[in-house]
Design a protein around this motif. Structure first.
Motif, PDB file in Angstrom:
ATOM      1  N   ILE A 146     -27.415   5.946 -10.534  1.00 27.49           N
ATOM      2  CA  ILE A 146     -26.513   5.747 -11.670  1.00 27.49           C
ATOM      3  C   ILE A 146     -27.077   4.644 -12.556  1.00 27.49           C
ATOM      4  CG2 ILE A 146     -24.152   5.250 -12.406  1.00 27.49           C
ATOM      5  CD1 ILE A 146     -23.163   6.065  -9.673  1.00 27.49           C
ATOM      6  N   SER A 147     -27.281   4.968 -13.824  1.00 24.75           N
ATOM      7  CA  SER A 147     -27.847   3.999 -14.762  1.00 24.75           C
ATOM      8  C   SER A 147     -27.543   4.452 -16.179  1.00 24.75           C
ATOM      9  CB  SER A 147     -29.363   3.886 -14.563  1.00 24.75           C
ATOM     10  OG  SER A 147     -29.964   3.159 -15.605  1.00 24.75           O
ATOM     11  N   GLN A 148     -27.061   3.522 -16.996  1.00 27.07           N
ATOM     12  CA  GLN A 148     -26.782   3.884 -18.389  1.00 27.07           C
ATOM     13  C   GLN A 148     -28.063   4.306 -19.099  1.00 27.07           C
ATOM     14  OE1 GLN A 148     -27.589   1.563 -21.277  1.00 27.07           O
ATOM     15  NE2 GLN A 148     -27.095   3.309 -22.583  1.00 27.07           N
ATOM     16  N   SER A 149     -29.103   3.498 -18.979  1.00 23.58           N
ATOM     17  CA  SER A 149     -30.344   3.792 -19.693  1.00 23.58           C
ATOM     18  C   SER A 149     -31.262   4.726 -18.918  1.00 23.58           C
ATOM     19  CB  SER A 149     -31.107   2.496 -19.985  1.00 23.58           C
ATOM     20  OG  SER A 149     -31.598   1.923 -18.779  1.00 23.58           O
ATOM     21  N   GLY A 150     -31.155   4.722 -17.581  1.00 27.19           N
ATOM     22  CA  GLY A 150     -32.062   5.521 -16.759  1.00 27.19           C
ATOM     23  C   GLY A 150     -33.475   4.990 -16.739  1.00 27.19           C
ATOM     24  N   ARG A 151     -33.639   3.698 -17.014  1.00 32.83           N
ATOM     25  CA  ARG A 151     -34.993   3.159 -17.164  1.00 32.83           C
ATOM     26  C   ARG A 151     -35.375   2.097 -16.144  1.00 32.83           C
ATOM     27  NH1 ARG A 151     -35.005   1.588 -23.397  1.00 32.83           N
ATOM     28  NH2 ARG A 151     -36.556   0.093 -22.598  1.00 32.83           N
ATOM     29  N   ALA A 171     -29.074  12.352 -10.813  1.00 34.57           N
ATOM     30  CA  ALA A 171     -29.034  11.190 -11.700  1.00 34.57           C
ATOM     31  C   ALA A 171     -27.812  11.286 -12.607  1.00 34.57           C
ATOM     32  CB  ALA A 171     -30.303  11.117 -12.537  1.00 34.57           C
ATOM     33  N   ILE A 172     -27.140  10.169 -12.801  1.00 29.61           N
ATOM     34  CA  ILE A 172     -26.017  10.077 -13.732  1.00 29.61           C
ATOM     35  C   ILE A 172     -26.396   9.040 -14.773  1.00 29.61           C
ATOM     36  CG2 ILE A 172     -23.566   9.493 -13.985  1.00 29.61           C
ATOM     37  CD1 ILE A 172     -23.150  10.355 -11.091  1.00 29.61           C
ATOM     38  N   THR A 173     -26.743   9.490 -15.975  1.00 33.43           N
ATOM     39  CA  THR A 173     -27.207   8.579 -17.018  1.00 33.43           C
ATOM     40  C   THR A 173     -26.651   8.993 -18.377  1.00 33.43           C
ATOM     41  OG1 THR A 173     -29.197   9.660 -17.937  1.00 33.43           O
ATOM     42  CG2 THR A 173     -29.434   8.617 -15.768  1.00 33.43           C
ATOM     43  N   ASN A 174     -26.917   8.126 -19.354  1.00 35.79           N
ATOM     44  CA  ASN A 174     -26.560   8.418 -20.742  1.00 35.79           C
ATOM     45  C   ASN A 174     -27.774   8.918 -21.517  1.00 35.79           C
ATOM     46  OD1 ASN A 174     -24.469   8.457 -22.731  1.00 35.79           O
ATOM     47  ND2 ASN A 174     -25.267   6.583 -23.654  1.00 35.79           N
ATOM     48  N   LYS A 175     -28.889   9.120 -20.801  1.00 32.55           N
ATOM     49  CA  LYS A 175     -30.152   9.484 -21.440  1.00 32.55           C
ATOM     50  C   LYS A 175     -30.799  10.637 -20.683  1.00 32.55           C
ATOM     51  CE  LYS A 175     -30.185   5.924 -24.364  1.00 32.55           C
ATOM     52  NZ  LYS A 175     -30.217   6.053 -25.835  1.00 32.55           N
ATOM     53  N   PRO A 176     -30.599  11.886 -21.118  1.00 28.80           N
ATOM     54  CA  PRO A 176     -31.176  13.028 -20.400  1.00 28.80           C
ATOM     55  C   PRO A 176     -32.701  13.005 -20.338  1.00 28.80           C
ATOM     56  CG  PRO A 176     -29.477  13.743 -21.950  1.00 28.80           C
ATOM     57  CD  PRO A 176     -29.736  12.297 -22.239  1.00 28.80           C
TER      58      PRO A 176
END
Length: 398
Positions: A146-151, A171-176
């Motif tokens: 889990i990460s907003q940026s996925g970075r 993955a659960i992110t805001n950035k596919p």
């Protein structure tokens, strides 16, 4: 003490409804001065769900959350497909890798998966993979990143390593297009849109809503899925809490040199995230605890006028929360309560009335109130909530 009691779940959406003003005597039987009494808070008929103060980037994003939650719900078909794949995999346990605010979302998932799916859930230790070079034996596990940026490199490598060890990875992110989304076998987009303020608000609630949506499909729980459909209206109710009440809570918290944030069960994640938000935005040291852990030592730090933030609801943790409120009140604490249970208001100096909703979604509603309080606390302490000192929007750890 002046408290405000909501008698209907959608109280905030109806312009003609007003909050009942109730004076509650103190345990000694005498009227007790409170911060709420210093603000003649009322529900004007012309009130809107958007605060007139919602003009900074942070405030705009806080007030956008009913709409961003609707975006999560639009992903239901894809989420159901990922749930079907997880059911086929039949994991024996779940491990979740996350940092910061996303780690508080992982804590919410730990409780919700345990309650609804009877699955043991562990919070990951990414440094075992990135620093110690350990290839953990995941076998049939489900591993979430889990990460907003996925970075963040450590979260990405943990998930990639788990996938190599035959775990099912999501993955659960805001950035596919992010590295984390690419590292996992499946991706759930939280669809929060661009979040410009440094502090995470709408990305956090969208993470929680995504976790709840996934859980609803995994458990085949129609009641939870129906409750999610009503969640935007519930959040609108939280956003309609008068700004004077939010400011009263912020002023109470800001008067201390430190504070404590407490929740039990599902609301433990709320306690941790509320503490983090106030630390990030205002610089005030706030520690988040489970109410059970507080009684194992930290309660001794609660002295006269010490600010205590409590998150509650009408669910199974209701009684424990009520008991703890009385305990810290007896120690002389100044208390801010965010809860859907009117039983929690009577001992509070400031009560933030949360609309009643499904217990499993109550943390999503409750944190929105604390986000508003965190922004107001920053203003009270002369901090720029849009540019917290020493923080960047994306933090990459290894």
């Amino acid at each position: 003490m002046l408290t405000f009691i909501a008698t209907h779940r959608k109280f905030a959406l109806t312009a003609q409804k007003t909050l009942t003003q109730t004076f509650v005597p103190s345990p000694t039987g005498t009227a007790r001065q409170s911060w709420l009494c210093m603000h003649q808070v009322y529900w004007p008929k012309e009130c809107s769900t958007r605060s007139p103060m919602a003009h900074t980037l942070l405030e705009q994003e806080i007030h956008s959350q009913p709409d961003t939650i609707r975006a999560v719900l639009s992903q239901s078909a894809h989420t159901a497909a990922v749930a079907a794949r997880i059911i086929t995999h039949d994991p024996y346990a779940v491990f979740i890798a996350a940092r910061g605010t996303s780690d508080n979302a992982a804590r919410y998932a730990q409780y919700l998966f345990g309650m609804m799916l009877q699955l043991p859930v562990g919070l990951a230790t990414p440094s075992l993979t990135t620093l110690y070079g350990v290839a953990l034996r995941f076998r049939q596990a489900l591993v979430l990143g889990i990460s907003q940026s996925g970075r963040s490199p450590d979260i990405c490598e943990y998930v990639a390593s788990a996938r190599r060890q035959s775990a099912l990875t999501v993955a659960i992110t805001n950035k596919p297009e992010s590295p984390l989304a690419q590292a996992a076998a499946y991706h759930l987009d939280i669809t929060a849109g661009i979040e410009q303020s440094v502090a995470a608000t709408k990305t956090y609630t969208n993470q929680l809503a995504t976790i709840a949506l996934l859980t609803g499909h995994l458990a085949g729980d129609g009641r939870l899925l129906d409750a999610l459909d009503e969640l935007p209206d519930v959040l609108a109710g939280v956003l309609a809490i008068p700004q004077a009440t939010i400011d009263a809570a912020a002023q109470l918290i800001a008067t201390g040199s430190a504070a404590m944030s407490i929740g039990r069960g599902l609301q433990y994640a709320t306690a941790l995230e509320a503490a983090l938000k106030i630390k990030e935005l205002s610089g005030l040291p706030v520690e988040g605890y489970s109410s059970a852990d507080v009684l194992h030592g930290p309660v001794t730090t609660v002295e006269r006028h010490f600010p205590v933030m409590l998150s509650g609801d009408t669910g199974v943790s209701h009684h424990d929360t009520a008991q703890l409120i009385e305990r810290v009140r007896a120690a002389g604490a100044r208390i801010v309560v965010a809860s859907s249970s009117r039983d929690h208001y009577s001992a509070a100096d400031v009560a933030l009335p949360i609309p009643v909703c499904d217990e499993r979604l109550a943390p999503i509603a409750t944190i929105v109130a604390w986000q508003r309080v965190a922004a107001a606390t920053a203003a009270s302490r002369g901090r720029d909530a849009n540019a917290p000192i020493g923080l960047n929007k994306v933090t990459e750890t290894r």
